[in-house]
Design an enzyme around this catalytic site. Structure first.
Site, mmCIF file in Angstrom:
data_model
loop_
_atom_site.group_PDB
_atom_site.id
_atom_site.type_symbol
_atom_site.label_atom_id
_atom_site.label_comp_id
_atom_site.label_asym_id
_atom_site.label_seq_id
_atom_site.Cartn_x
_atom_site.Cartn_y
_atom_site.Cartn_z
ATOM 1 N N HIS A 163 36.388 47.532 87.149
ATOM 2 C CA HIS A 163 35.515 47.761 88.122
ATOM 3 C C HIS A 163 35.228 46.687 89.054
ATOM 4 O O HIS A 163 35.022 47.109 90.526
ATOM 5 C CB HIS A 163 33.911 47.844 87.486
ATOM 6 C CG HIS A 163 33.640 48.913 86.621
ATOM 7 N ND1 HIS A 163 33.269 48.394 85.268
ATOM 8 C CD2 HIS A 163 33.751 50.029 86.645
ATOM 9 C CE1 HIS A 163 32.957 49.680 84.535
ATOM 10 N NE2 HIS A 163 33.519 50.838 85.367
ATOM 11 N N LYS A 212 22.226 59.536 77.848
ATOM 12 C CA LYS A 212 23.397 58.609 77.121
ATOM 13 C C LYS A 212 22.308 57.481 76.261
ATOM 14 O O LYS A 212 21.300 57.022 76.490
ATOM 15 C CB LYS A 212 24.033 57.889 78.003
ATOM 16 C CG LYS A 212 25.269 58.692 78.595
ATOM 17 C CD LYS A 212 26.214 57.895 79.314
ATOM 18 C CE LYS A 212 27.606 58.553 79.703
ATOM 19 N NZ LYS A 212 28.466 57.856 80.299
ATOM 20 N N ARG A 223 42.533 55.704 87.022
ATOM 21 C CA ARG A 223 43.219 54.956 86.367
ATOM 22 C C ARG A 223 44.523 55.702 86.046
ATOM 23 O O ARG A 223 45.648 54.998 86.172
ATOM 24 C CB ARG A 223 42.767 54.414 85.076
ATOM 25 C CG ARG A 223 41.628 53.266 85.215
ATOM 26 C CD ARG A 223 40.710 53.047 84.005
ATOM 27 N NE ARG A 223 40.106 54.294 83.868
ATOM 28 C CZ ARG A 223 39.167 54.747 82.975
ATOM 29 N NH1 ARG A 223 38.712 53.617 82.214
ATOM 30 N NH2 ARG A 223 38.522 55.690 82.688
ATOM 31 N N SER A 279 34.736 50.800 79.928
ATOM 32 C CA SER A 279 33.615 50.011 79.476
ATOM 33 C C SER A 279 33.532 50.480 77.931
ATOM 34 O O SER A 279 33.229 49.560 77.172
ATOM 35 C CB SER A 279 32.287 50.314 79.953
ATOM 36 O OG SER A 279 32.367 50.245 81.478
HETATM 37 O O1 PNS Z 1 31.105 55.532 85.046
HETATM 38 P P1 PNS Z 1 30.798 57.108 84.726
HETATM 39 O O2 PNS Z 1 29.928 57.503 83.755
HETATM 40 O O3 PNS Z 1 32.040 57.765 84.603
HETATM 41 O O4 PNS Z 1 29.956 57.559 86.277
HETATM 42 C C1 PNS Z 1 29.609 59.114 86.190
HETATM 43 C C2 PNS Z 1 28.492 59.340 87.429
HETATM 44 C C3 PNS Z 1 27.499 58.339 87.474
HETATM 45 C C4 PNS Z 1 29.402 58.928 88.721
HETATM 46 C C5 PNS Z 1 28.237 60.865 87.527
HETATM 47 O O5 PNS Z 1 27.831 61.178 86.182
HETATM 48 C C6 PNS Z 1 27.020 60.919 88.324
HETATM 49 O O6 PNS Z 1 27.294 61.295 89.571
HETATM 50 N N1 PNS Z 1 26.078 61.627 87.924
HETATM 51 C C7 PNS Z 1 24.888 61.957 88.797
HETATM 52 C C8 PNS Z 1 24.571 63.389 88.442
HETATM 53 C C9 PNS Z 1 25.412 64.147 89.419
HETATM 54 O O7 PNS Z 1 25.221 64.031 90.739
HETATM 55 N N2 PNS Z 1 26.094 65.227 89.137
HETATM 56 C C10 PNS Z 1 26.749 66.234 89.966
HETATM 57 C C11 PNS Z 1 28.208 66.027 90.199
HETATM 58 S S1 PNS Z 1 28.945 66.779 88.815
#
Ligand code: PNS
Length: 160
Positions: free
Chosen positions: A19, A43, A92, A130
């Protein structure tokens, strides 16, 4: 350097050196970078949002253009509120692509003016996540070089 505001969203449970690598790359491309931690009730995180935000703030102290914030709900709504025009995400491996593509296209449908930009972290971190870090810490594996020292310390305290 472009003056645009970019958001780097994620769970960051916890922040890894992968990150951080992406954050550093982001600072070279965008004028301002908001690292945004999702407050996700679904989660079962290892660290609370406050703890994750605190760790991120400590490890990004050296980057004045980086701000750490949290958000709930849709990312596009948060981006609109913060005046961001770019979502930054890391890819990645090919295995990340399908999920990232789906998310980027959904965000584009919701907010056509918001562009998703993908960056590739240093290859030394291409296996790092993570989840892997949490597992390694849980099983007593070495974390040196995978997470910043303060994150390693927090993991040891949490999992001892
Ligand atoms: O680190 P992660 O868990 O891969 O991050 C995922 C994240 C936080 C980027 C994604 O889950 C997110 O943007 N969630 C907010 C809800 C949202 O906007 N969803 C619509 C897009 S499909």
């Amino acid at each position: 350097m472009s003056p645009g505001v970019a958001i780097y969203p994620g769970s960051f449970d916890p922040v890894t050196n992968g990150h951080l690598d992406l954050i550093e790359r982001g600072t070279k491309t965008f004028g301002r970078l908001i690292v945004a931690v999702l407050r996700n009730a679904d989660k079962q995180p290892l660290f609370t949002v406050d703890e994750r935000v605190d760790m991120l703030r400590q490890v990004t102290r050296g980057f004045p253009m980086v701000e750490v914030d949290e958000f709930e709900g849709l990312l596009v709504d948060f981006a609109r509120r913060r005046g961001a025009t770019v979502i930054l995400r890391g890819i990645r491996a090919i295995s990340d692509y399908e999920y990232e593509l789906q998310m980027a296209l959904m965000n584009r449908k919701l907010e056509p003016g918001l562009e998703t930009v993908f960056m590739i972290p240093a290859e030394a971190y291409s296996f790092l996540s993570s989840r892997v870090v949490r597992q390694l810490a849980d099983l007593g594996g070495r974390l040196t070089g995978l997470v910043p020292p303060i994150v390693e310390q927090k993991l040891r305290e949490r999992l001892k």
